[in-house]
Design a protein around this motif. Structure first.
Motif, PDB file in Angstrom:
ATOM      1  N   LYS A  67      46.009  38.604  30.228  1.00  0.00           N
ATOM      2  CA  LYS A  67      47.380  38.308  30.632  1.00  0.00           C
ATOM      3  C   LYS A  67      47.421  37.871  32.095  1.00  0.00           C
ATOM      4  O   LYS A  67      46.594  38.291  32.899  1.00  0.00           O
ATOM      5  CB  LYS A  67      48.238  39.568  30.464  1.00  0.00           C
ATOM      6  N   ASN A  68      48.439  37.093  32.447  1.00  0.00           N
ATOM      7  CA  ASN A  68      48.427  36.574  33.813  1.00  0.00           C
ATOM      8  C   ASN A  68      49.076  37.507  34.834  1.00  0.00           C
ATOM      9  O   ASN A  68      49.360  37.090  35.944  1.00  0.00           O
ATOM     10  CB  ASN A  68      48.998  35.160  33.878  1.00  0.00           C
ATOM     11  N   ASP A  69      49.298  38.767  34.454  1.00  0.00           N
ATOM     12  CA  ASP A  69      49.668  39.710  35.516  1.00  0.00           C
ATOM     13  C   ASP A  69      48.491  40.594  35.929  1.00  0.00           C
ATOM     14  O   ASP A  69      48.657  41.564  36.653  1.00  0.00           O
ATOM     15  CB  ASP A  69      50.894  40.560  35.135  1.00  0.00           C
ATOM     16  N   GLU A  70      47.287  40.213  35.484  1.00  0.00           N
ATOM     17  CA  GLU A  70      46.100  40.962  35.898  1.00  0.00           C
ATOM     18  C   GLU A  70      45.629  40.449  37.265  1.00  0.00           C
ATOM     19  O   GLU A  70      45.900  39.314  37.632  1.00  0.00           O
ATOM     20  CB  GLU A  70      44.949  40.760  34.911  1.00  0.00           C
ATOM     21  N   THR A  71      44.871  41.310  37.982  1.00  0.00           N
ATOM     22  CA  THR A  71      44.245  40.840  39.220  1.00  0.00           C
ATOM     23  C   THR A  71      43.373  39.615  38.917  1.00  0.00           C
ATOM     24  O   THR A  71      43.413  38.612  39.612  1.00  0.00           O
ATOM     25  CB  THR A  71      43.328  41.945  39.818  1.00  0.00           C
ATOM     26  N   LEU A  72      42.568  39.729  37.871  1.00  0.00           N
ATOM     27  CA  LEU A  72      41.666  38.642  37.495  1.00  0.00           C
ATOM     28  C   LEU A  72      41.797  38.375  36.005  1.00  0.00           C
ATOM     29  O   LEU A  72      41.669  39.296  35.196  1.00  0.00           O
ATOM     30  CB  LEU A  72      40.216  39.041  37.841  1.00  0.00           C
ATOM     31  N   SER A 119      31.872  29.912  28.199  1.00  0.00           N
ATOM     32  CA  SER A 119      32.250  29.507  29.550  1.00  0.00           C
ATOM     33  C   SER A 119      33.715  29.820  29.782  1.00  0.00           C
ATOM     34  O   SER A 119      34.514  29.817  28.834  1.00  0.00           O
ATOM     35  CB  SER A 119      32.037  28.005  29.742  1.00  0.00           C
ATOM     36  N   PHE A 120      34.060  30.076  31.039  1.00  0.00           N
ATOM     37  CA  PHE A 120      35.464  30.370  31.337  1.00  0.00           C
ATOM     38  C   PHE A 120      35.784  30.076  32.791  1.00  0.00           C
ATOM     39  O   PHE A 120      34.904  30.038  33.645  1.00  0.00           O
ATOM     40  CB  PHE A 120      35.798  31.836  31.006  1.00  0.00           C
ATOM     41  N   LYS A 121      37.072  29.821  33.032  1.00  0.00           N
ATOM     42  CA  LYS A 121      37.572  29.673  34.394  1.00  0.00           C
ATOM     43  C   LYS A 121      38.528  30.820  34.681  1.00  0.00           C
ATOM     44  O   LYS A 121      39.042  31.452  33.761  1.00  0.00           O
ATOM     45  CB  LYS A 121      38.261  28.328  34.557  1.00  0.00           C
ATOM     46  N   THR A 122      38.780  31.061  35.955  1.00  0.00           N
ATOM     47  CA  THR A 122      39.606  32.211  36.318  1.00  0.00           C
ATOM     48  C   THR A 122      40.727  31.810  37.284  1.00  0.00           C
ATOM     49  O   THR A 122      40.679  30.741  37.880  1.00  0.00           O
ATOM     50  CB  THR A 122      38.761  33.279  37.047  1.00  0.00           C
ATOM     51  N   ASN A 123      41.694  32.701  37.414  1.00  0.00           N
ATOM     52  CA  ASN A 123      42.780  32.465  38.360  1.00  0.00           C
ATOM     53  C   ASN A 123      42.312  32.513  39.817  1.00  0.00           C
ATOM     54  O   ASN A 123      42.790  31.763  40.650  1.00  0.00           O
ATOM     55  CB  ASN A 123      43.903  33.493  38.138  1.00  0.00           C
ATOM     56  N   LEU A 124      41.334  33.389  40.125  1.00  0.00           N
ATOM     57  CA  LEU A 124      40.967  33.576  41.526  1.00  0.00           C
ATOM     58  C   LEU A 124      40.101  32.455  42.089  1.00  0.00           C
ATOM     59  O   LEU A 124      40.165  32.150  43.270  1.00  0.00           O
ATOM     60  CB  LEU A 124      40.253  34.919  41.731  1.00  0.00           C
ATOM     61  N   LEU A 176      32.929  40.628  37.757  1.00  0.00           N
ATOM     62  CA  LEU A 176      33.329  39.781  38.890  1.00  0.00           C
ATOM     63  C   LEU A 176      34.200  40.558  39.867  1.00  0.00           C
ATOM     64  O   LEU A 176      34.089  40.380  41.086  1.00  0.00           O
ATOM     65  CB  LEU A 176      34.081  38.544  38.378  1.00  0.00           C
ATOM     66  N   LEU A 177      35.051  41.431  39.348  1.00  0.00           N
ATOM     67  CA  LEU A 177      35.880  42.252  40.244  1.00  0.00           C
ATOM     68  C   LEU A 177      35.010  43.201  41.066  1.00  0.00           C
ATOM     69  O   LEU A 177      35.261  43.394  42.264  1.00  0.00           O
ATOM     70  CB  LEU A 177      36.928  43.038  39.447  1.00  0.00           C
ATOM     71  N   VAL A 178      34.005  43.775  40.429  1.00  0.00           N
ATOM     72  CA  VAL A 178      33.092  44.653  41.179  1.00  0.00           C
ATOM     73  C   VAL A 178      32.359  43.833  42.242  1.00  0.00           C
ATOM     74  O   VAL A 178      32.223  44.258  43.392  1.00  0.00           O
ATOM     75  CB  VAL A 178      32.082  45.349  40.233  1.00  0.00           C
ATOM     76  N   GLY A 179      31.936  42.635  41.870  1.00  0.00           N
ATOM     77  CA  GLY A 179      31.250  41.752  42.818  1.00  0.00           C
ATOM     78  C   GLY A 179      32.158  41.361  43.975  1.00  0.00           C
ATOM     79  O   GLY A 179      31.751  41.377  45.139  1.00  0.00           O
ATOM     80  N   LEU A 180      33.391  41.052  43.653  1.00  0.00           N
ATOM     81  CA  LEU A 180      34.368  40.675  44.684  1.00  0.00           C
ATOM     82  C   LEU A 180      34.557  41.814  45.677  1.00  0.00           C
ATOM     83  O   LEU A 180      34.547  41.629  46.895  1.00  0.00           O
ATOM     84  CB  LEU A 180      35.703  40.344  43.991  1.00  0.00           C
ATOM     85  N   GLU A 181      34.700  43.006  45.147  1.00  0.00           N
ATOM     86  CA  GLU A 181      34.874  44.205  45.953  1.00  0.00           C
ATOM     87  C   GLU A 181      33.630  44.467  46.805  1.00  0.00           C
ATOM     88  O   GLU A 181      33.704  45.100  47.848  1.00  0.00           O
ATOM     89  CB  GLU A 181      35.157  45.368  44.978  1.00  0.00           C
TER      90      GLU A 181
END
Ligand code: ATP
Ligand code: MG
Length: 454
Positions: free
Chosen positions: A243-248, A261-266, A289-294
């Protein structure tokens, strides 16, 4: 790991005068896998570990833990006598974790733990010394074992945590004190023991019970049960999902047979690719990816890490039947969510010939067994799946539901002890252009059918 025996005594708070000046260089609890230099923990499994001390010594263990209510045999190695072997295992793990002091990432969830754990480790490895749980070694033995086996220079430890009862994740978290806790999703696995998905969510939430004060909680925001419970978590929170109310979240997904394959909002300009089938794996990758970002890993480095992902265990495999047909095999594990996910992915993958299903009972669903098996009928149609073979008592419920959609030629049901007949029938039917899905709980032993087909 490397410790002086003296250090083991002091970690276990044991007061002994005359301690041999020796090193231990690893821990083991399975005497067959003991290596020279190990410290042996005679844990209680199906049998008492104390019965295997001879074989541990033959394999070269330097010392052993010993429970005080067992008589000490007459071997010339140091015996570290404790009240309770399993408590000593935990205590030493806690001590060693504090000594190495890595950043700890803990991962739980009904499905996707191993995949996510390996994705996180692969992403973080681009910039750190990372140790991780091997395969799914995620229980009360696996977690302390993982801790005790990390190299002394480990900077990040990624730990998978599994459960089949309340309190287990709390215990594992208390050993690991995570800096980041991750929940992949809530499903129906082990519902026999828990009763409801709410209770499963409560038990999974125990992963934040020992989260560091400045820690982070990363979870699947599409799951209302988690969103609701996350409100009580004070640490910073990030969500992933569809959903588009997620952080990622993924903005675009391209599903293939061997990669997704996929693209992301961030990072809208970056296309991530993972070398595995299944859009559910996109969620697992988003968590990583969120863990990596953090952890301040650059998105380009994460993109490369995911493309070259190293997994310690892959339950869903593409194999070839001896006649050339494609087989998608997952014969060791099944639960309703995983079946629904794999069906929806399989029907979207281009195939030359027919798609054929071989599904066996999903075990450990308790009172919900009949309903959950019947509900699979909503995801199975003759347009997508030309033929269906079902095995086991619970699958009979699904067979009855599917009888309105399929001719009796295309829908076949077998008892659990009729795997030979099932194999013969499939062999007669299978064309080289077909794609066959094999999925069941391990108790059904579809691996016997698989081996006969390949
Ligand atoms: P186990 O409890 O057996 O250790 P696990 O949680 O480690 O399982 P994985 O080994 O990563 O899970 O994946 C097992 C199967 O679960 C996959 O083959 C797939 O069918 C399904 N699965 C994986 N990730 C997800 C997800 N995010 N959502 C739903 N299903 C998933
Ligand atoms: Mg696992």
């Amino acid at each position: 790991m490397k410790m002086k025996l003296k250090e083991v005594y002091s970690a276990l708070k044991l007061d002994v005068d005359d301690i041999a000046d020796i090193d231990v260089t690893g821990v083991c609890f399975d005497s067959r896998k003991a290596e020279a230099g190990d410290l042996f923990f005679p844990l209680k499994g199906e049998r008492d570990g104390h019965d295997f001390i001879n074989s541990a010594i033959e394999n070269g263990v330097h010392a052993t833990i010993w429970q005080s209510d067992h008589e000490i045999p007459n071997h010339d190695i140091p015996y570290v006598v404790v009240k309770d072997v399993s408590e000593a295992f935990d205590t030493l793990a806690k001590y060693y974790l504090a000594k190495v002091n890595p950043k700890v990432i803990a991962v739980t969830g009904s499905n996707g733990k191993t995949t996510t754990k390996d994705m996180i480790a692969s992403v973080l490895e681009t910039n750190n010394n990372v140790a991780r749980t091997q395969k799914s070694f995620n229980n009360e033995i696996g977690v302390p074992y993982t801790i005790l086996n990390m190299p002394i220079n480990t900077e990040v430890l990624v730990v998978e945590m599994g459960m089949d009862r309340t309190g287990q994740i709390e215990h594992l978290s208390s050993l690991a004190n995570p800096d980041i806790s991750v929940i992949t999703m809530i499903g129906e696995a082990h519902i026999e023991f828990f009763g409801t998905r709410d209770k499963i969510a409560d038990a999974k939430m125990e992963i934040v019970s020992h989260l560091q004060e400045d820690g982070r909680f990363i979870y699947n925001g599409d799951e209302p049960l988690l969103r609701e419970r996350a409100k009580n978590v004070e640490q910073r929170k990030y969500t992933f999902g569809r959903k588009n109310d997620e952080t990622l979240y993924a903005t675009e997904i391209n599903a293939g047979k061997n990669s997704t394959s996929f693209k992301t909002n961030l990072w809208p300009e970056i296309e991530f690719t993972i070398p595995m089938m299944g859009d559910y794996n996109v969620n697992n990758a988003l968590a990583a990816l969120l863990v990596g970002l953090e952890s301040h890993i650059k998105p380009e480095a994460m993109q490369k890490a995911l493309r070259n992902l190293y997994v310690t265990e892959n339950r869903t495999e593409w194999l070839k039947a001896s006649n050339g047909a494609d087989i998608l095999s997952d014969v060791y594990n099944s639960n309703p969510t995983a079946v629904i996910e794999v069906l929806s992915n399989l029907k979207n993958i281009p195939t030359e010939g027919r798609r054929i299903l071989v599904l066996g009972d999903i075990l450990e669903l308790g009172d919900a067994s009949r309903e959950l098996h019947e509900s699979l009928a909503n995801y199975i149609n003759s347009d997508d799946f030309a033929k269906v073979y079902l095995v086991g008592d619970y699958m009979k419920f699904l067979a009855d539901k599917l009888a309105v959609k399929y001719s009796s030629d295309d829908l076949n049901w077998y008892q659990k002890d009729q795997l030979d007949k099932l194999t013969d029938d499939i062999k007669k039917e299978l064309n080289s252009s077909d794609t066959l899905l094999l999925k069941a709980s391990h108790g059904i032993h579809l691996e016997n059918v698989l081996h006969a087909l390949i």
